[in-house]
Design a protein around this motif. Sequence first.
Motif, PDB file in Angstrom:
ATOM      1  N   ASP A   1     -12.375 -14.946 -59.857  1.00 49.79           N
ATOM      2  CA  ASP A   1     -12.232 -13.533 -60.206  1.00 49.79           C
ATOM      3  C   ASP A   1     -13.603 -12.877 -60.180  1.00 49.79           C
ATOM      4  O   ASP A   1     -14.631 -13.509 -59.922  1.00 49.79           O
ATOM      5  CB  ASP A   1     -11.569 -13.381 -61.580  1.00 49.79           C
ATOM      6  CG  ASP A   1     -12.255 -14.186 -62.671  1.00 49.79           C
ATOM      7  OD1 ASP A   1     -13.495 -14.359 -62.605  1.00 49.79           O
ATOM      8  OD2 ASP A   1     -11.559 -14.654 -63.585  1.00 49.79           O
ATOM      9  N   ALA A   2     -13.612 -11.570 -60.477  1.00 44.24           N
ATOM     10  CA  ALA A   2     -14.858 -10.806 -60.417  1.00 44.24           C
ATOM     11  C   ALA A   2     -15.896 -11.336 -61.405  1.00 44.24           C
ATOM     12  O   ALA A   2     -17.099 -11.342 -61.123  1.00 44.24           O
ATOM     13  CB  ALA A   2     -14.574  -9.334 -60.668  1.00 44.24           C
ATOM     14  N   ALA A   3     -15.431 -11.781 -62.564  1.00 45.81           N
ATOM     15  CA  ALA A   3     -16.360 -12.294 -63.580  1.00 45.81           C
ATOM     16  C   ALA A   3     -17.063 -13.549 -63.079  1.00 45.81           C
ATOM     17  O   ALA A   3     -18.278 -13.707 -63.271  1.00 45.81           O
ATOM     18  CB  ALA A   3     -15.612 -12.578 -64.876  1.00 45.81           C
ATOM     19  N   GLU A   4     -16.313 -14.449 -62.427  1.00 41.56           N
ATOM     20  CA  GLU A   4     -16.954 -15.659 -61.920  1.00 41.56           C
ATOM     21  C   GLU A   4     -17.879 -15.337 -60.753  1.00 41.56           C
ATOM     22  O   GLU A   4     -18.945 -15.943 -60.608  1.00 41.56           O
ATOM     23  CB  GLU A   4     -15.933 -16.715 -61.497  1.00 41.56           C
ATOM     24  CG  GLU A   4     -16.630 -18.031 -61.146  1.00 41.56           C
ATOM     25  CD  GLU A   4     -15.718 -19.119 -60.626  1.00 41.56           C
ATOM     26  OE1 GLU A   4     -16.246 -20.178 -60.239  1.00 41.56           O
ATOM     27  OE2 GLU A   4     -14.490 -18.920 -60.607  1.00 41.56           O
ATOM     28  N   GLU A   5     -17.484 -14.393 -59.926  1.00 39.64           N
ATOM     29  CA  GLU A   5     -18.361 -14.003 -58.826  1.00 39.64           C
ATOM     30  C   GLU A   5     -19.693 -13.473 -59.363  1.00 39.64           C
ATOM     31  O   GLU A   5     -20.757 -13.785 -58.830  1.00 39.64           O
ATOM     32  CB  GLU A   5     -17.687 -12.943 -57.957  1.00 39.64           C
ATOM     33  CG  GLU A   5     -16.565 -13.489 -57.092  1.00 39.64           C
ATOM     34  CD  GLU A   5     -16.092 -12.493 -56.050  1.00 39.64           C
ATOM     35  OE1 GLU A   5     -16.598 -11.342 -56.051  1.00 39.64           O
ATOM     36  OE2 GLU A   5     -15.229 -12.855 -55.227  1.00 39.64           O
ATOM     37  N   LYS A   6     -19.630 -12.686 -60.427  1.00 42.75           N
ATOM     38  CA  LYS A   6     -20.850 -12.153 -61.030  1.00 42.75           C
ATOM     39  C   LYS A   6     -21.720 -13.290 -61.572  1.00 42.75           C
ATOM     40  O   LYS A   6     -22.936 -13.305 -61.367  1.00 42.75           O
ATOM     41  CB  LYS A   6     -20.488 -11.174 -62.154  1.00 42.75           C
ATOM     42  CG  LYS A   6     -21.674 -10.535 -62.863  1.00 42.75           C
ATOM     43  CD  LYS A   6     -21.186  -9.489 -63.867  1.00 42.75           C
ATOM     44  CE  LYS A   6     -22.353  -8.799 -64.560  1.00 42.75           C
ATOM     45  NZ  LYS A   6     -23.107  -9.675 -65.454  1.00 42.75           N
ATOM     46  N   ARG A   7     -21.094 -14.234 -62.239  1.00 37.39           N
ATOM     47  CA  ARG A   7     -21.808 -15.381 -62.796  1.00 37.39           C
ATOM     48  C   ARG A   7     -22.457 -16.196 -61.663  1.00 37.39           C
ATOM     49  O   ARG A   7     -23.599 -16.644 -61.785  1.00 37.39           O
ATOM     50  CB  ARG A   7     -20.815 -16.239 -63.581  1.00 37.39           C
ATOM     51  CG  ARG A   7     -21.337 -17.555 -64.139  1.00 37.39           C
ATOM     52  CD  ARG A   7     -20.203 -18.200 -64.948  1.00 37.39           C
ATOM     53  NE  ARG A   7     -20.420 -19.606 -65.262  1.00 37.39           N
ATOM     54  CZ  ARG A   7     -21.097 -20.042 -66.311  1.00 37.39           C
ATOM     55  NH1 ARG A   7     -21.638 -19.178 -67.150  1.00 37.39           N
ATOM     56  NH2 ARG A   7     -21.237 -21.335 -66.544  1.00 37.39           N
TER      57      ARG A   7
ATOM     58  N   GLU B   1     -25.500 -14.295 -60.232  1.00 38.55           N
ATOM     59  CA  GLU B   1     -26.635 -14.371 -61.159  1.00 38.55           C
ATOM     60  C   GLU B   1     -27.340 -15.722 -61.057  1.00 38.55           C
ATOM     61  O   GLU B   1     -28.568 -15.801 -61.075  1.00 38.55           O
ATOM     62  CB  GLU B   1     -26.158 -14.118 -62.592  1.00 38.55           C
ATOM     63  CG  GLU B   1     -25.741 -12.673 -62.842  1.00 38.55           C
ATOM     64  CD  GLU B   1     -25.094 -12.481 -64.195  1.00 38.55           C
ATOM     65  OE1 GLU B   1     -24.773 -13.497 -64.870  1.00 38.55           O
ATOM     66  OE2 GLU B   1     -24.892 -11.313 -64.593  1.00 38.55           O
TER      67      GLU B   1
END
Length: 262
Positions: free
Chosen positions: A77-83, A86
């Motif tokens: 999901d978008a949260a994992e992509e952001k992580r 980073e």
Amino acid sequence: MKLSLSGRLVEKSSTQSVMPVADFIRLAARYGYDAVDLRGSQVNPDTPPAAFVELKSVLQSTGIAVFAGQYHGKLADAAEEKRFVEFAAKLADLGAFSIRMGAQPPVLKRAAQLVAPLRLRIHYQMHTNSPFETIAGAAKVLAEINEPNFGLVPEPANLALAGLPFSRDMFEPLRGGIVGVHVQTLVVSPDGANALKLCDGTEVRYTRVPYAENRHTPFAVFFDALRKVGFDGYVNELEPMPAEGELENVVREAAAFLRPLL
């Protein structure tokens, strides 16, 4: 070509390393390696910022480069992509060349797209029981992913386990798609001490042996084939953690064997 040392040699499990990563980098430098391959047990998205600062200092003081970091995940999901991005940015700040992932092709494609602005690559080690088990299969999936910063990392032991013939032309189907090389030493034999299964369910047995005792893997042909398709990158020594007290011997002997082949 440049010689890299994998953190797999000091990896007790996917989450535990038996040596501080700074000491591992110094070990690689002591035996003449040019770079290190940092495993998820050494550096991951949960590694504190202060640890990255220390690593950058040790890398600079030793002159060791970072061939690759490693990421375990599916970019669900978008949260994992952001992580993930980073984490990739922190690896890029260390000067990393690539990130190893073991995901399915659509995830590999998305990962390559995400790290492209960081000038990083995503790679997959050619491995038995995977979409990249054979050279022909790997070439097909490589074309399907079709991202300029995605590439493959062939490894002679896994190619031998898959029963592939070695020749100077073996990597022609992968020309332009090889971004690194892994190397380990084992012998395939019916009475081998270990076993694994190929994609078609065939069981293959093998035994790990020192490089100097390996008379079965045609390493010279393997490296000639790499040169023929223009590869001149990182060659990563990838043995699993040796018996207690043997680490420095394995690191030294691997460097002595591999360096003349590069």
